[in-house]
Enzyme design. Structure first.
Site, short mmCIF file in Angstrom:
data_model
loop_
_atom_site.label_atom_id
_atom_site.label_comp_id
_atom_site.label_asym_id
_atom_site.label_seq_id
_atom_site.Cartn_x
_atom_site.Cartn_y
_atom_site.Cartn_z
N HIS A 43 0.84 -1.19 0.00
CA HIS A 43 0.00 0.00 0.00
C HIS A 43 0.89 1.25 0.00
CE1 HIS A 43 1.20 -0.26 4.18
NE2 HIS A 43 0.91 1.01 4.29
N HIS A 125 5.63 6.36 -0.77
CA HIS A 125 6.40 5.17 -1.11
C HIS A 125 5.58 3.93 -0.75
CE1 HIS A 125 7.16 5.79 3.16
NE2 HIS A 125 7.32 4.47 3.24
#
Length: 174
Positions: A43, A125
């Site tokens: 995620h 990220h």
């Protein structure tokens, strides 16, 4: 009072998470000994909340439901690592303005509810591996993902396994 460990994140479909798997394999080859994140847990965090009470959760869900933010395309094109915590991640070299706006809107109402941003600046990220020591950056073949929703997730530990469960999803405007 019972609380849960929660965070807001972009929602990736199971198909999109599978597209991330080869990048994870590449990352693991570059960093032997690192521990892979479960593909179902891949995620991109928008705002980490930490421990949240049921009352706070309801207020956060109400605020998130009022957000009007545009869908966007995310291009992930490099691998890098954070020394602390020791993680290896996939990231975009260029942050889409719609992603930044969404994150800023979420951060604003999270902060109104008393939650603080643990980092000085937002660096989007996708964590691919933990317990990883990785220096520098490595360019990779760009992966483009269409982002259509975000969610409030519950981080739950079942024995040794960590699960990220979406509590409520929110559509972005197409």
């Amino acid at each position: 009072m019972e609380s849960r460990r929660l965070f807001f994140s972009l929602c990736f479909s199971a198909q999109q998470q599978q597209l991330l798997a080869p990048y994870q394999q590449q990352a693991l080859q570059a960093c032997p000994g690192a521990k892979a994140v479960a593909v179902a847990n891949l995620h991109l965090t928008l705002f980490f909340l930490g421990q949240v009470t049921a009352e706070q959760q309801q207020l956060l869900l109400q605020s998130a439901a009022k957000l009007r933010s545009a869908a966007f395309e995310l291009e992930l094109d490099y691998l890098a690592g954070f020394r602390q915590p020791k993680i290896l991640y996939l990231a975009p070299s260029s942050i889409p303005p719609a992603l930044l706006l969404l994150q800023q809107q979420l951060a604003q109402f999270c902060q109104v509810q008393g939650f603080t941003e643990p980092h000085a600046e937002y660096r989007p990220h996708i964590t691919l591996a933990r317990q990883a020591l990785f220096e520098g950056q490595q360019r990779v073949t760009p992966l483009r993902l269409k982002v259509r929703e975000f969610a409030l997730y519950h981080s739950r530990r079942e024995g040794e396994a960590l699960e990220y469960l979406p509590l409520q999803r929110f559509k972005l405007i197409s």
